[in-house]
Write a protein that holds these residues in place. Structure first.
Motif, mmCIF file in Angstrom:
data_model
loop_
_atom_site.group_PDB
_atom_site.id
_atom_site.type_symbol
_atom_site.label_atom_id
_atom_site.label_comp_id
_atom_site.label_asym_id
_atom_site.label_seq_id
_atom_site.Cartn_x
_atom_site.Cartn_y
_atom_site.Cartn_z
ATOM 1 N N GLY A 1 73.343 -70.693 -9.164
ATOM 2 C CA GLY A 1 72.334 -69.653 -9.231
ATOM 3 C C GLY A 1 72.898 -68.269 -9.484
ATOM 4 N N SER B 1 71.260 -65.419 -7.669
ATOM 5 C CA SER B 1 70.133 -65.098 -6.808
ATOM 6 C C SER B 1 69.951 -63.591 -6.605
ATOM 7 N N HIS C 1 73.959 -70.200 -3.868
ATOM 8 C CA HIS C 1 72.779 -69.346 -3.759
ATOM 9 C C HIS C 1 73.133 -67.933 -3.300
ATOM 10 N N GLY D 1 73.696 -64.092 -2.875
ATOM 11 C CA GLY D 1 72.867 -63.006 -3.403
ATOM 12 C C GLY D 1 73.671 -62.096 -4.312
ATOM 13 N N ALA E 1 67.516 -69.245 -5.391
ATOM 14 C CA ALA E 1 67.055 -68.505 -4.214
ATOM 15 C C ALA E 1 66.788 -67.060 -4.600
ATOM 16 N N ALA E 2 66.071 -66.355 -3.725
ATOM 17 C CA ALA E 2 65.765 -64.939 -3.933
ATOM 18 C C ALA E 2 65.311 -64.366 -2.602
ATOM 19 N N ALA F 1 61.900 -69.300 -7.554
ATOM 20 C CA ALA F 1 63.101 -69.746 -6.856
ATOM 21 C C ALA F 1 62.726 -70.803 -5.833
ATOM 22 N N GLY G 1 66.470 -75.899 -6.438
ATOM 23 C CA GLY G 1 66.076 -74.791 -7.292
ATOM 24 C C GLY G 1 65.034 -75.097 -8.336
ATOM 25 N N SER H 1 68.706 -74.138 -12.280
ATOM 26 C CA SER H 1 69.352 -74.401 -10.995
ATOM 27 C C SER H 1 69.195 -75.855 -10.571
#
Length: 505
Positions: A268, A270, A301, A303, A430-431, A450, A469, A473
Motif C-alpha cells: 500500500g 496509505s 499499510h 502511513g 488502509a487510510a 481502503a 485491501g 492492494s
C-alpha cells in the motif's frame, strides 16, 4: 529482564533449526542446496538454510495431501483441533524469548517489539481461532416446508501460504491459524530472508499435537520453491502477502495448474488525511510518526503519505519531526531501541534511490535521511527516519511504495480535495482521517477507498477485525471470522422431507 549484552551473547551462540520441515521432521533438501540467512543487525550469516527445490515442494505438498485425506486432522472433532491449537498458543508463549530472539536476529526488529508484540500476537492468533471453533454455527436455509437445506463448512484441502519478511511470525499466524482451525493441511513458504521463526513454529506445532504432514515449512527461493508451490496441482488455495508483481505470478500459476483459489495482500501507500479541525495536534503527530517509522517503515499499510490541510501544515510537521527525532534508532538487541534495521542492503539501496528521486522532483528533506550505525555494531543496515515535504501526490514519491522510514508530505485545502488526493493511488490497503466533525468523519470513511479506515487514530488493530485491501492492494482478507470462512468450502445438503402429512404409527 535480559540486558543488551545478554541478548548479544545469546545471539552469538544461537543454533537455530535450518532444515526443511516436512511430514513432522526436519530434513535436508534432496539436492543438498542451502542459502545463507543474514542478520540485518550486523550483516553476519546466522545460519545456512535448506533450500527447497521442486522435488522438495512436491514432497511437502504430497505429505500435506496425504495427511488431509487420512483425516487425522481434517475429519477430527473440532474440539480436538481446538485443544491442540490452544496448546500451541501456550507453547509459543512458553518459548517467547527463543522465538523473539530468532525474530529479532532475522528481521532486525527491536527485541522489545519481538517480545512484546510479535510473539504474543502470534500466540493470540492461534488461541483466538481455536476458541472460535465451537462458536461458529452452520446455517439452515429458508426452504419450503417439504425440505431442509443445511449449509455447512468443510476444509478446502491443502493450503499453500507464502509470507514476507517484515512480520514473519505475525503474518504466518494470520494464515496458518485459521487454515489449521478449519481442518486444512498447510505448506508454509517463508521469505528466504526470514525462515528461522517459521521452522521453530512448525516444530512447536508438532509438539502441541498437530499430526505429521498437516503443517510443513519449506524455506527456499521464491522463483523456485514459491513457483513450485503455486503451480502444484494438489494445492487447493494459495494465500500470499508481498509485492503486486509477485502476486500476479501466483494468479498466473493458478491458471497454469488447477485453477486453485488465490488470496493476495499486495502492499500500500496509505494516506493519513489531516483536516484543519484536527484538534489534538500532538496526538496526531505521534500517530503519524509511529505510523510510518515503526519497524523502520517496513509495514505494508504504513502511513507513508501525510496529506495535511495547508492551514495546519507547519504546526503538524514540526511536531511530527520532533517525534521522529525522539525515537531511538539502534541495535535491535538493545531493549531500549525503538527503531531497528532495514532488512538487507538491497532494500536499503532501493530506499536510498528514492532520495535521488526526491532531489530530482525538488522535494525538501525536512528531517533525517542519513545512514547511521549504532555504537559497537559493525555492518548492518540502518537509516534515520526521513520526512520529505512538498511532495507532488502524483509524482513517484507520492505514488510508489518505498517500504522504508520515509514520510511523504503533501498539502491540500478542504476535505473534498484531501479525500480526492488520498484516493488518487493504485493502492487501497488502509487510510485515516483526522477531524473533530463527526459528520465529516463518517462521510470521509465511506469515501476513502481502503480496506481499513481509521478515524483520529492509526494502526490500531486486532485479530477480531479483517485486514486486506482494495484496488492493487489485493483481495481476500486475513484476520477475523472472515478468514476462517476463507479457508472453508461451503456445502449445501438438501433433504427432501416429502409432501404427505405425518401418519400414525
Amino acid at each position: 529482564m535480559t540486558t543488551k549484552q545478554g541478548w548479544i551473547q545469546r545471539a552469538a551462540t544461537l543454533k537455530p533449526s535450518s532444515g526443511l520441515y516436512i511430514d513432522g521432521a526436519f530434513r535436508s533438501a534432496r539436492d543438498g542446496q542451502t542459502f545463507p540467512t543474514v542478520s540485518p543487525r550486523d550483516g553476519t550469516v546466522t545460519a545456512h538454510i535448506a533450500a527447497a527445490g521442486e522435488t522438495d515442494v512436491d514432497d511437502a505438498v504430497t505429505a500435506a495431501h496425504r495427511a488431509y485425506e487420512a483425516g487425522a486432522w481434517s475429519r477430527t472433532d473440532r474440539r480436538y483441533r481446538q485443544d491442540v491449537l490452544v496448546r500451541l498458543s501456550e507453547l509459543i508463549l512458553e518459548n517467547v524469548e527463543e522465538l523473539a530472539l530468532l525474530e529479532s536476529t532475522d528481521t532486525g526488529h527491536p527485541i522489545s517489539d519481538a517480545l512484546g508484540v510479535d510473539v504474543p500476537s502470534c500466540a493470540r492468533t492461534f488461541r483466538w481461532y481455536a476458541e472460535a471453533l465451537d462458536k461458529v454455527y452452520d446455517d439452515v436455509a429458508p426452504t419450503p416446508r417439504n425440505a431442509l437445506a443445511i449449509i455447512s463448512r468443510e476444509p478446502l484441502g491443502v493450503i499453500g501460504a507464502v509470507v514476507p519478511w517484515n512480520y514473519p511470525l505475525i503474518i504466518s499466524a494470520w494464515k496458518v491459524a485459521p487454515a489449521l482451525a478449519a481442518g486444512n493441511s498447510v505448506v508454509l513458504k517463508p521469505s528466504e530472508q526470514t525462515s528461522l521463526s517459521a521452522l521453530r513454529l512448525a516444530e512447536l506445532a508438532t509438539e502441541a499435537g498437530v499430526p505429521a504432514g498437516v503443517f510443513n515449512v519449506i524455506p527456499g527461493l521464491g522463483h523456485v520453491a514459491g513457483a513450485a508451490l503455486g503451480r502444484h496441482p494438489l494445492v487447493d488455495k494459495i494465500t500470499f502477502t508481498g509485492s503486486p508483481e509477485v502476486g500476479r505470478y501466483f494468479q498466473l500459476y493458478a491458471s497454469e495448474s488447477n485453477g486453485k483459489q488465490v488470496a493476495l495482500e499486495l502492499g500500500g501507500k496509505s494516506p493519513q488525511v489531516v483536516l484543519h479541525d484536527v484538534g489534538d495536534i500532538k496526538a496526531c503527530a505521534s500517530a503519524v510518526a509511529w505510523g510510518i517509522f515503526y519497524n523502520a517503515g517496513q509495514t505494508c499499510h504504513g502511513g507513508s503519505r501525510l496529506l495535511v490541510d495547508e492551514r495546519v501544515h507547519d504546526e503538524l510537521l514540526a511536531e511530527v519531526i520532533k517525534v521522529g527525532r525522539s525515537l531511538k534508532l539502534g541495535d535491535p538487541l538493545d531493549p531500549e531501541t525503538q527503531i531497528g534495521t532495514i532488512i538487507d542492503d538491497t532494500q536499503l539501496q532501493s530506499i536510498l534511490g528514492y532520495y535521488k528521486v526526491a532531489e530530482a522532483e525538488g522535494i525538501t528533506v525536512a528531517s533525517g535521511g542519513t545512514q547511521v550505525r549504532p555504537d559497537g555494531v559493525e555492518g548492518g543496515y540502518y537509516l534515520e527516519p526521513t520526512v520529505l515535504d512538498g511532495v507532488d501526490n502524483a509524482g513517484r514519491i507520492g505514488q510508489e511504495e518505498i517500504f522504508g522510514p520515509v514520510l511523504a508530505v503533501s498539502t491540500f485545502r478542504g476535505a473534498a480535495e484531501g479525500i480526492r488526493l488520498a484516493n488518487e493511488s493504485k493502492y487501497g490497503l488502509a487510510a485515516s482521517i483526522w477531524t473533530q466533525d463527526i459528520t465529516t468523519a463518517h462521510t470521509a470513511a465511506r469515501e476513502l477507498r481502503a480496506g481499513t479506515v481509521w478515524v483520529n487514530t492509526f494502526d490500531v488493530a486486532d485479530i477480531i477485525t479483517p485486514f486486506g485491501g482494495f484496488k492493487e492492494s489485493g483481495f481476500g482478507r486475513d484476520r477475523s471470522l472472515h478468514a476462517l470462512d476463507a479457508y472453508s468450502a461451503l456445502k449445501t445438503t438438501w433433504i427432501h422431507l416429502g409432501d404427505a402429512p405425518l401418519g400414525d404409527d
